[in-house]
Design a protein around this motif. Structure first.
Motif, short mmCIF file in Angstrom:
data_model
loop_
_atom_site.label_atom_id
_atom_site.label_comp_id
_atom_site.label_asym_id
_atom_site.label_seq_id
_atom_site.Cartn_x
_atom_site.Cartn_y
_atom_site.Cartn_z
N TRP A 39 -11.46 -18.77 -1.68
CA TRP A 39 -11.67 -17.48 -1.58
C TRP A 39 -10.50 -16.75 -1.78
N ILE A 41 -9.13 -13.31 -0.01
CA ILE A 41 -9.56 -12.16 0.91
C ILE A 41 -8.42 -11.42 1.06
N GLU A 66 -13.25 -11.28 -1.60
CA GLU A 66 -13.67 -10.27 -0.35
C GLU A 66 -12.46 -9.31 -0.26
N VAL A 68 -11.39 -6.00 1.73
CA VAL A 68 -11.65 -5.60 3.15
C VAL A 68 -10.73 -4.23 3.53
N LYS A 71 -7.93 -6.91 7.97
CA LYS A 71 -8.00 -8.56 7.99
C LYS A 71 -7.85 -8.77 9.68
N TYR A 76 -12.81 -11.81 9.57
CA TYR A 76 -12.70 -13.18 9.18
C TYR A 76 -14.08 -13.90 9.78
N ILE A 79 -17.07 -12.89 7.62
CA ILE A 79 -16.85 -13.52 6.10
C ILE A 79 -17.37 -15.10 6.47
N ARG A 82 -21.45 -15.03 6.97
CA ARG A 82 -22.04 -14.66 5.81
C ARG A 82 -21.85 -15.96 4.84
N ASN A 83 -20.75 -16.78 4.58
CA ASN A 83 -20.62 -17.64 3.71
C ASN A 83 -20.94 -18.99 4.25
#
Length: 160
Positions: A39, A41, A66, A68, A71, A76, A79, A82-83
């Motif tokens: 990923w 981010i 992602e 954003v 951070k 985090y 994220i 959601r994943n």
């Protein structure tokens, strides 16, 4: 108006500047992508970050991207939630101790810090991680595959 015009011109030059990849980025992503869900981010302006990713040619290595505004631990955590990823399954790699490393360590995840000679002033911190076994310092990104291989061979292997 002349100063505003100059500022706008400089902004356009920054947006048009070619993306310069750090050493070992492409080879490390090529090595890891077949074995890990990667990923990206990042924080910043959505359009600018998407443009940089597209110009870099690296998007093919990432399962998710992602972008954003900030951070921190709550971002985090969101994220990960959601994943459907637990902190034990998450390993962050970044050049900012303040926004890449410390927030994920506070969630119970693992992280590697890859220092970079240029650090934005707002990314500086004197706080040091206290997470034995979960925090790693790398000299460059090319050291990451060996670190992950070493971690997977160890006795307390978290799911990857």
């Amino acid at each position: 108006t002349e100063e505003i015009s100059t500022l706008l011109q400089r902004g356009r030059e920054m947006l048009d500047h070619p993306v310069e990849l750090l050493d070992h980025v492409t080879s490390t992503l090529e090595t890891l992508a077949p074995h890990f869900e990667l990923w990206l981010i990042t924080k910043g302006d959505l359009h600018h970050q998407q443009s940089k990713l597209n110009k870099s040619g690296l998007s093919k290595y990432f399962t998710a991207v992602e972008i954003v505004a900030e951070k921190d631990a709550s971002v985090y955590a969101d994220i990960l939630r959601r994943n459907k990823c637990t902190p034990a399954e998450f390993f962050m790699v970044g050049n900012s101790m303040k926004s890449d490393v410390l927030p994920v360590l506070s969630l119970g995840a693992s992280a590697a810090h890859v220092p970079f000679h240029l650090t934005w002033e707002h990314e500086r911190t004197t706080e040091q991680p206290d997470a034995p076994g979960r925090f790693h310092e790398l000299n460059h990104l090319g050291e990451l595959p060996a670190l992950l291989e070493q971690r997977s061979a160890g006795p307390a292997r978290p799911p990857q």
